[in-house]
Every structure is written in C-alpha cells, then in structure tokens.
Motif scaffolding. Sequence first.
Motif, PDB file in Angstrom:
ATOM      1  N   ILE A  14       0.853  -1.190   0.000  1.00 18.46           N
ATOM      2  CA  ILE A  14       0.000   0.000   0.000  1.00 18.46           C
ATOM      3  C   ILE A  14       0.886   1.237   0.000  1.00 18.46           C
ATOM      4  O   ILE A  14       1.884   1.297   0.712  1.00 18.46           O
ATOM      5  CB  ILE A  14      -0.979  -0.027   1.208  1.00 18.46           C
ATOM      6  N   ASP A  15       0.542   2.211  -0.845  1.00 20.49           N
ATOM      7  CA  ASP A  15       1.319   3.446  -0.891  1.00 20.49           C
ATOM      8  C   ASP A  15       0.387   4.603  -1.215  1.00 20.49           C
ATOM      9  O   ASP A  15      -0.495   4.467  -2.065  1.00 20.49           O
ATOM     10  CB  ASP A  15       2.426   3.360  -1.943  1.00 20.49           C
ATOM     11  N   GLU A  16       0.582   5.726  -0.546  1.00 16.54           N
ATOM     12  CA  GLU A  16      -0.354   6.842  -0.757  1.00 16.54           C
ATOM     13  C   GLU A  16      -0.073   7.597  -2.053  1.00 16.54           C
ATOM     14  O   GLU A  16      -0.888   8.388  -2.499  1.00 16.54           O
ATOM     15  CB  GLU A  16      -0.373   7.791   0.453  1.00 16.54           C
ATOM     16  N   SER A  17       1.078   7.351  -2.640  1.00 17.79           N
ATOM     17  CA  SER A  17       1.417   8.010  -3.892  1.00 17.79           C
ATOM     18  C   SER A  17       0.796   7.248  -5.067  1.00 17.79           C
ATOM     19  O   SER A  17       0.191   6.204  -4.891  1.00 17.79           O
ATOM     20  CB  SER A  17       2.933   8.055  -4.017  1.00 17.79           C
ATOM     21  N   PHE A  18       0.951   7.794  -6.279  1.00 16.37           N
ATOM     22  CA  PHE A  18       0.375   7.114  -7.440  1.00 16.37           C
ATOM     23  C   PHE A  18       1.421   6.316  -8.205  1.00 16.37           C
ATOM     24  O   PHE A  18       1.176   5.834  -9.298  1.00 16.37           O
ATOM     25  CB  PHE A  18      -0.351   8.104  -8.367  1.00 16.37           C
ATOM     26  N   SER A  19       2.643   6.189  -7.628  1.00 17.59           N
ATOM     27  CA  SER A  19       3.650   5.363  -8.290  1.00 17.59           C
ATOM     28  C   SER A  19       4.479   4.632  -7.246  1.00 17.59           C
ATOM     29  O   SER A  19       4.567   5.056  -6.097  1.00 17.59           O
ATOM     30  CB  SER A  19       4.542   6.240  -9.162  1.00 17.59           C
ATOM     31  N   LEU A  20       5.115   3.541  -7.652  1.00 17.51           N
ATOM     32  CA  LEU A  20       5.995   2.799  -6.755  1.00 17.51           C
ATOM     33  C   LEU A  20       7.412   3.368  -6.845  1.00 17.51           C
ATOM     34  O   LEU A  20       7.760   4.027  -7.812  1.00 17.51           O
ATOM     35  CB  LEU A  20       6.013   1.320  -7.159  1.00 17.51           C
ATOM     36  N   GLY A  21       8.220   3.078  -5.836  1.00 11.28           N
ATOM     37  CA  GLY A  21       9.618   3.537  -5.870  1.00 11.28           C
ATOM     38  C   GLY A  21       9.893   4.625  -4.857  1.00 11.28           C
ATOM     39  O   GLY A  21      11.042   4.975  -4.598  1.00 11.28           O
ATOM     40  N   GLY A  22       8.837   5.196  -4.280  1.00  8.82           N
ATOM     41  CA  GLY A  22       9.005   6.239  -3.267  1.00  8.82           C
ATOM     42  C   GLY A  22       9.807   7.413  -3.806  1.00  8.82           C
ATOM     43  O   GLY A  22       9.594   7.837  -4.939  1.00  8.82           O
ATOM     44  N   GLN A  23      10.736   7.885  -2.997  1.00  3.23           N
ATOM     45  CA  GLN A  23      11.497   9.074  -3.391  1.00  3.23           C
ATOM     46  C   GLN A  23      12.571   8.779  -4.431  1.00  3.23           C
ATOM     47  O   GLN A  23      13.224   9.689  -4.932  1.00  3.23           O
ATOM     48  CB  GLN A  23      12.105   9.761  -2.162  1.00  3.23           C
ATOM     49  N   LEU A  24      12.769   7.490  -4.771  1.00  2.47           N
ATOM     50  CA  LEU A  24      13.743   7.175  -5.819  1.00  2.47           C
ATOM     51  C   LEU A  24      13.312   7.755  -7.163  1.00  2.47           C
ATOM     52  O   LEU A  24      14.153   8.078  -8.001  1.00  2.47           O
ATOM     53  CB  LEU A  24      13.881   5.653  -5.984  1.00  2.47           C
ATOM     54  N   CYS A  25      11.997   7.868  -7.362  1.00  4.36           N
ATOM     55  CA  CYS A  25      11.457   8.220  -8.683  1.00  4.36           C
ATOM     56  C   CYS A  25      12.023   9.510  -9.258  1.00  4.36           C
ATOM     57  O   CYS A  25      12.162   9.644 -10.464  1.00  4.36           O
ATOM     58  CB  CYS A  25       9.937   8.326  -8.613  1.00  4.36           C
ATOM     59  N   GLN A  26      12.347  10.476  -8.371  1.00  2.99           N
ATOM     60  CA  GLN A  26      12.855  11.744  -8.909  1.00  2.99           C
ATOM     61  C   GLN A  26      14.356  11.898  -8.701  1.00  2.99           C
ATOM     62  O   GLN A  26      14.902  12.969  -8.893  1.00  2.99           O
ATOM     63  CB  GLN A  26      12.098  12.943  -8.319  1.00  2.99           C
TER      64      GLN A  26
END
Lengths: 107, 359
Positions: free
Chosen positions: B31-43
Amino acid sequence: MHIEDHPVLGKQLQAPVKFYFNGQEYKAYKQQTVAAALIANGIKKFGLSRKLVQSRGLFCSRGRCCSCYMTVNGEDHVRTCMTRIDEGMIVSPNLEDPVIRSDRDGD
Amino acid sequence: METEVLIIGGGPAGLTAAFEMASRGLEVTIIDESFSLGGQLCQQTQLIRALPSAYQPMAGFKLANKLTEQLKDFSVRYLLGHRVIGLYADGSIGVTDEKDVFPVKAKKILVATGAAENAISFPKWTLPGVITIGAAQTLVNRDFVMPGKEALIVGSSDFALDVAYQLMEVGVNIKGIIEKSAVVNARDKEKVNQVEKKGIPFYFNSYVKEAKGNGEVEAIDIQLQNGILTETVDLVCIDGSRSPILDSFYQLGCSFGYQEVLGGWIPQYNKHFQTDQKNVFLAGNAAGISNHAALLLTGMISGISICEELKVLNRDAFKELTLSYWRELENLENKDAWQARIRHIEKFSAPLLKDQFIS
C-alpha cells in the motif's frame, strides 16, 4: 515554467490539459500534480494560514506538511502536492476554514 | 480484504522486502499513498554508487524501475493512492482510498513508511517559495516544473549538492549555499568539486537571518560572520535532514527508542527488524535514517525474517542469508549509522521506556 526538454529525462511533457485557478485558464500536463501545475504558471501562494493569516504554498511536496491545502473541484483541504491535475479542474485558494457540517454531507 | 503480508510503503525498502517474500511464494500486498511505486527514488537522477551486491550502481529512478520490474512475475497486489489511517479492534488495518475505508487483515505487517524532511525555521520561513530540497527535486525531475529562477540552498549535505546541481542543469541560477558550520557537510568530494566548478559560492559559518517578501519570498538576509548579505531570490531550498515517519508504529502500539544519528525516535527492533509487536516488522528509513544501500538491505533482512516466520524459508538458509545481508550492511552503511543501529538493537531486550507515547 514547464521543463519541456529535461537534460537527463528528455521530452516527458506530452499530454497538455487545461485547468482553472480563480476563474482564469492555465495550461499544465497530465502527469503533474496540482501544486506543480500552479508553480509552472507562476502561482506560488496557495492560501492563507488560519491564525496569523500569512501566505502559504508548497513546502514538502510529500503530503506530510499540509501547507499546500487548496479547494479542488469543490472539495476543501485537498493536498495539492499529492493530487494529479486533470482536464478542466477548478482550483481555488484555501483562504478560510471549510464548512465541515452541511446539508451536502447529510449532517 | 485478506493478505499474508501487508507492506506499508512502496519505496526501496518495501519493494526489496516484497521481492524476498513474493519470490518465495508469499502473498504480498503493498500500500502506498502516492500514485507510483519507488518512493522518493522516482525523482532521483543522481547516480547511486553504494548498493547491495545484487544491484549495479545506477541512477535512483532506474533503481525504482528495476525494483518494481523484478516483482512483475509474482503475486503482489498494489494499493496505490491508498493510505493507512488506523487499526480495527481485531487487528485489521484500516485503509482508505480517499472515498471509503476498508479493513485489510494480514498475518504480518511490514512498515516501510520512510522519512520526512525537517524544516529549518527562521523569521518568515513559511513564505511561499521556501521549500524543502526534496520538494525542489520532485518539481524538477518528476513534475518537470521550474521551481524558481534565482535560488539559495540552506545546508550542504550530499543530497543538497545533488539537487543544487540538478537545479542548475535545468537553468535555475543558484546564488549560494549557506552552511552553518565551517565546512561542507557532504561526504562525497566529487559532488563538492562539481558544484564549486560551476562557481557557486559557499557561505560558511552563516545562516538565514530573515526571509523577506510580500505573499512570496523575494529576498533573503544571510547572516555572515562579518555582516549581512542580502540576496534577491524567488526560491529557497531547505536541507534540514530527515526524521522517520512513525504514525503507523504509534497505531500498532510499538515501543520506541532514541538514536540521534538515526533520526531521533525510532521503534525498538531486534536484528530481524521485528518490533516488540511480534507481527510488526520494519525496514528502510522508518528503521533509522541511512543511505540507499541500507534502505535496500534492511528491506531484504525484514523480508526474509517474515519468510522464516511464515515457513517459506528453512532455518539454515535463513540464518545464512541473514548473516550475509548483515555483513553487506556493515560494509555499505556509514560507520556512525551502523554503530547507532547496533546500539539500538542491543537495547531491544531492555528498552528504557515501555508503553510510551510520543508525538
């Protein structure tokens, strides 16, 4: 300003959308958050604080600090850094406490 | 909804834990409140060098893709755009999709909620245009938006220098980096050189005296050792280090201990990353602020611990894997964080405070 050509990630902004802030139309792109879409259009002030009535805007962009609360499509207190922009969205600043008990909600 | 394992947080730690468990046949829900996986790695476009041996050095967003990709053949359920908001009396987790709330019953819960950036306060620090360093990176690399034209950076960690460089690359003019101590905080000398080569001034032994502006930030008074320098800016990026996100641990009734180096209050846990609530495990920055290698490895350790408890990994293989992951952690984690972690784990059997509540 939108970054049309990112130095590392290239041209990522493909699907433009229109949205409205204070009745005026602005341009953004689909994968952006509401907060980012506003900043891209030069709008940084998203609302006012309750007690001291000071300007508030994006701070953490992680959904933690709640400084970016705005009213989106009629819903109050939306964290605009965690909400994606969509075609025709109506965004207005968070200037006062929302009405939390109303006929609309069946209370 | 029922699941064998519920992972709260789909960042690097949650994803490596999911891989350990799903690849051994456990039914995992993330479960994640964001709309993508990877957390802060994404940016994160910067290269991440120190990673566990299973991973080559790569940019953060590529690592996010890899961690997500390696789960695709297994039975993993994703609840993106969902949040944990509480606990039912029977121990089920209360989850919301922002419209409805429903219970999720899990045999084991793994909390990998990560960390939040701290603020550094100064007069008028709440003016719009004053944002965290992480927020600046998100705007530039995920939302593709210029956060400003003229910027000051407050703090000089490796992360701050990475973001300063990335801001410059998209055309933001960095007017200076303000550091309260006498030296650069970053460990990576290459990053310091990279920024110095671009001609960005460092202001050491200095701090922000005051932000100025009407409705948004327009100027900053920098208190130097010998006077005040006023810079006209429309963006201030604050590098205030990070604190673990603990909300879920409060709700689950975990006890806490204090380790300054690991970000302050963190849940008590043993060497299997199991809390005093026997069915609750943890990983990543929620278990103490550390580097990328530690995020992945703590996920892997807690992942195999749950595998062992749910009998999908035999005792000998589990012991061997635990030992090898811990050895990698010792090699890759910064010395001070490693030592704090060992101290923290030693205190698990004898917590200083029990049943405390902090907030």
